[in-house]
Design a protein around this motif. Structure first.
Motif, PDB file in Angstrom:
ATOM      1  N   PHE A  90      -7.709   2.254  -3.185  1.00 49.10           N
ATOM      2  CA  PHE A  90      -6.511   1.483  -3.539  1.00 49.10           C
ATOM      3  C   PHE A  90      -6.102   1.735  -4.999  1.00 49.10           C
ATOM      4  O   PHE A  90      -5.915   0.797  -5.771  1.00 49.10           O
ATOM      5  CB  PHE A  90      -6.723  -0.015  -3.292  1.00 49.10           C
ATOM      6  CG  PHE A  90      -7.051  -0.324  -1.863  1.00 49.10           C
ATOM      7  CD1 PHE A  90      -6.052  -0.350  -0.907  1.00 49.10           C
ATOM      8  CD2 PHE A  90      -8.349  -0.566  -1.465  1.00 49.10           C
ATOM      9  CE1 PHE A  90      -6.338  -0.623   0.422  1.00 49.10           C
ATOM     10  CE2 PHE A  90      -8.651  -0.840  -0.138  1.00 49.10           C
ATOM     11  CZ  PHE A  90      -7.646  -0.862   0.806  1.00 49.10           C
ATOM     12  N   LEU A  91      -5.956   3.004  -5.337  1.00 47.36           N
ATOM     13  CA  LEU A  91      -5.603   3.393  -6.705  1.00 47.36           C
ATOM     14  C   LEU A  91      -4.088   3.444  -6.835  1.00 47.36           C
ATOM     15  O   LEU A  91      -3.468   4.494  -6.712  1.00 47.36           O
ATOM     16  CB  LEU A  91      -6.244   4.742  -7.047  1.00 47.36           C
ATOM     17  CG  LEU A  91      -7.764   4.784  -6.957  1.00 47.36           C
ATOM     18  CD1 LEU A  91      -8.273   6.203  -7.198  1.00 47.36           C
ATOM     19  CD2 LEU A  91      -8.392   3.801  -7.929  1.00 47.36           C
ATOM     20  N   ASP A  96       1.270   5.834  -7.138  1.00 43.37           N
ATOM     21  CA  ASP A  96       2.645   5.828  -7.652  1.00 43.37           C
ATOM     22  C   ASP A  96       2.975   7.140  -8.364  1.00 43.37           C
ATOM     23  O   ASP A  96       4.083   7.664  -8.233  1.00 43.37           O
ATOM     24  CB  ASP A  96       2.863   4.645  -8.599  1.00 43.37           C
ATOM     25  CG  ASP A  96       2.877   3.309  -7.875  1.00 43.37           C
ATOM     26  OD1 ASP A  96       3.014   3.281  -6.630  1.00 43.37           O
ATOM     27  OD2 ASP A  96       2.736   2.275  -8.568  1.00 43.37           O
ATOM     28  N   TYR A  97       2.019   7.666  -9.097  1.00 44.58           N
ATOM     29  CA  TYR A  97       2.232   8.944  -9.793  1.00 44.58           C
ATOM     30  C   TYR A  97       2.486  10.061  -8.783  1.00 44.58           C
ATOM     31  O   TYR A  97       3.432  10.847  -8.936  1.00 44.58           O
ATOM     32  CB  TYR A  97       1.015   9.279 -10.666  1.00 44.58           C
ATOM     33  CG  TYR A  97       1.116  10.625 -11.316  1.00 44.58           C
ATOM     34  CD1 TYR A  97       1.904  10.815 -12.449  1.00 44.58           C
ATOM     35  CD2 TYR A  97       0.438  11.722 -10.789  1.00 44.58           C
ATOM     36  CE1 TYR A  97       2.015  12.059 -13.036  1.00 44.58           C
ATOM     37  CE2 TYR A  97       0.538  12.972 -11.372  1.00 44.58           C
ATOM     38  CZ  TYR A  97       1.327  13.135 -12.490  1.00 44.58           C
ATOM     39  OH  TYR A  97       1.437  14.379 -13.070  1.00 44.58           O
ATOM     40  N   ILE A  98       1.667  10.129  -7.759  1.00 44.68           N
ATOM     41  CA  ILE A  98       1.828  11.171  -6.742  1.00 44.68           C
ATOM     42  C   ILE A  98       3.173  11.040  -6.042  1.00 44.68           C
ATOM     43  O   ILE A  98       3.892  12.026  -5.864  1.00 44.68           O
ATOM     44  CB  ILE A  98       0.664  11.118  -5.737  1.00 44.68           C
ATOM     45  CG1 ILE A  98      -0.642  11.527  -6.431  1.00 44.68           C
ATOM     46  CG2 ILE A  98       0.945  11.998  -4.522  1.00 44.68           C
ATOM     47  CD1 ILE A  98      -1.890  11.173  -5.649  1.00 44.68           C
ATOM     48  N   ILE A  99       3.532   9.819  -5.663  1.00 49.18           N
ATOM     49  CA  ILE A  99       4.816   9.590  -4.987  1.00 49.18           C
ATOM     50  C   ILE A  99       5.975   9.984  -5.894  1.00 49.18           C
ATOM     51  O   ILE A  99       6.963  10.567  -5.440  1.00 49.18           O
ATOM     52  CB  ILE A  99       4.944   8.114  -4.538  1.00 49.18           C
ATOM     53  CG1 ILE A  99       3.839   7.734  -3.551  1.00 49.18           C
ATOM     54  CG2 ILE A  99       6.328   7.829  -3.970  1.00 49.18           C
ATOM     55  CD1 ILE A  99       3.732   8.596  -2.316  1.00 49.18           C
ATOM     56  N   SER A 100       5.859   9.719  -7.182  1.00 47.05           N
ATOM     57  CA  SER A 100       6.936  10.056  -8.126  1.00 47.05           C
ATOM     58  C   SER A 100       7.151  11.565  -8.248  1.00 47.05           C
ATOM     59  O   SER A 100       8.221  12.015  -8.642  1.00 47.05           O
ATOM     60  CB  SER A 100       6.660   9.461  -9.507  1.00 47.05           C
ATOM     61  OG  SER A 100       5.666  10.202 -10.196  1.00 47.05           O
ATOM     62  N   GLU A 119       4.701   6.647   3.503  1.00 46.34           N
ATOM     63  CA  GLU A 119       5.132   5.845   4.649  1.00 46.34           C
ATOM     64  C   GLU A 119       4.003   4.930   5.145  1.00 46.34           C
ATOM     65  O   GLU A 119       4.223   3.762   5.455  1.00 46.34           O
ATOM     66  CB  GLU A 119       5.583   6.773   5.780  1.00 46.34           C
ATOM     67  CG  GLU A 119       6.199   6.061   6.945  1.00 46.34           C
ATOM     68  CD  GLU A 119       6.730   7.047   7.974  1.00 46.34           C
ATOM     69  OE1 GLU A 119       6.402   6.864   9.158  1.00 46.34           O
ATOM     70  OE2 GLU A 119       7.445   7.988   7.582  1.00 46.34           O
ATOM     71  N   GLU A 120       2.803   5.459   5.189  1.00 41.90           N
ATOM     72  CA  GLU A 120       1.683   4.705   5.759  1.00 41.90           C
ATOM     73  C   GLU A 120       1.071   3.691   4.797  1.00 41.90           C
ATOM     74  O   GLU A 120       0.618   2.631   5.225  1.00 41.90           O
ATOM     75  CB  GLU A 120       0.596   5.670   6.228  1.00 41.90           C
ATOM     76  CG  GLU A 120      -0.487   4.983   7.010  1.00 41.90           C
ATOM     77  CD  GLU A 120      -1.410   5.959   7.716  1.00 41.90           C
ATOM     78  OE1 GLU A 120      -2.480   5.513   8.149  1.00 41.90           O
ATOM     79  OE2 GLU A 120      -1.075   7.151   7.825  1.00 41.90           O
ATOM     80  N   TYR A 121       1.052   3.988   3.487  1.00 43.24           N
ATOM     81  CA  TYR A 121       0.268   3.167   2.567  1.00 43.24           C
ATOM     82  C   TYR A 121       1.054   2.466   1.463  1.00 43.24           C
ATOM     83  O   TYR A 121       0.459   1.714   0.699  1.00 43.24           O
ATOM     84  CB  TYR A 121      -0.837   4.015   1.919  1.00 43.24           C
ATOM     85  CG  TYR A 121      -1.836   4.483   2.927  1.00 43.24           C
ATOM     86  CD1 TYR A 121      -2.809   3.614   3.411  1.00 43.24           C
ATOM     87  CD2 TYR A 121      -1.796   5.771   3.434  1.00 43.24           C
ATOM     88  CE1 TYR A 121      -3.727   4.033   4.363  1.00 43.24           C
ATOM     89  CE2 TYR A 121      -2.710   6.193   4.377  1.00 43.24           C
ATOM     90  CZ  TYR A 121      -3.666   5.323   4.841  1.00 43.24           C
ATOM     91  OH  TYR A 121      -4.565   5.731   5.788  1.00 43.24           O
ATOM     92  N   SER A 122       2.341   2.679   1.364  1.00 42.37           N
ATOM     93  CA  SER A 122       3.073   2.107   0.232  1.00 42.37           C
ATOM     94  C   SER A 122       3.021   0.586   0.203  1.00 42.37           C
ATOM     95  O   SER A 122       3.020  -0.019  -0.867  1.00 42.37           O
ATOM     96  CB  SER A 122       4.519   2.600   0.190  1.00 42.37           C
ATOM     97  OG  SER A 122       5.199   2.227   1.358  1.00 42.37           O
ATOM     98  N   GLU A 123       2.938  -0.055   1.363  1.00 41.58           N
ATOM     99  CA  GLU A 123       2.868  -1.519   1.374  1.00 41.58           C
ATOM    100  C   GLU A 123       1.446  -2.038   1.161  1.00 41.58           C
ATOM    101  O   GLU A 123       1.252  -3.083   0.561  1.00 41.58           O
ATOM    102  CB  GLU A 123       3.421  -2.060   2.695  1.00 41.58           C
ATOM    103  CG  GLU A 123       4.928  -1.884   2.800  1.00 41.58           C
ATOM    104  CD  GLU A 123       5.476  -2.478   4.083  1.00 41.58           C
ATOM    105  OE1 GLU A 123       4.835  -3.385   4.644  1.00 41.58           O
ATOM    106  OE2 GLU A 123       6.551  -2.030   4.511  1.00 41.58           O
TER     107      GLU A 123
END
Length: 135
Positions: A90-91, A96-100, A119-123
């Motif tokens: 749960f880092l 967030d860095y990777i998604i950015s 899609e699977e883990y953002s929430e």
């Protein structure tokens, strides 16, 4: 001599795992980032997930920093391993860095991997074990 984390028992107490995470950081922090090192970290993250407890904040921060410095958007294998670690621990900062960086990824397979993780883990990345119900 270094510990091969793959040989550890599948289930360890969180306090034991903290020692192994610190050992990992001492062993690998000042070395070039490699898939071999990330696979060792994955082994620890898998065992941490099974404790149903989050990492201590100071270890989590150091692992976040290690992960961010290990990101290689040109390598599917590295990113697949990193995303697995990020999800298990749960880092959020690393996530967030990777998604950015998703839109700047040249490799369609890596971009798809990041999109699927988003899609699977953002929430749930901010809500560890939130779907589990106490019995």
């Amino acid at each position: 001599m270094y510990t091969d984390y793959k040989t550890l028992p599948d289930f360890l107490k969180p306090t034991d795992l903290e020692g192994y995470f610190n050992e990992f950081l001492n062993q690998y922090s000042n070395k070039p980032r490699s898939l071999k090192a990330l696979k060792q970290l994955y082994e620890l993250s898998y065992r941490q997930w099974d404790t149903y407890e989050v990492l201590a904040p100071e270890i989590s921060q150091k692992i976040n920093e290690y992960i961010v410095s290990s990101v290689n958007l040109n390598s599917y294998d590295i990113m697949d391993t990193i995303i697995s670690i990020v999800e298990n621990l749960f880092l959020k900062d690393a996530f967030d860095y990777i998604i950015s960086k998703k839109d700047s990824v040249a490799s369609s397979s890596v971009r798809r991997l990041i999109s699927e993780a988003q899609e699977e883990y953002s929430e749930s990345i901010s809500n560890p074990y939130g779907d589990l119900v106490d019995f």
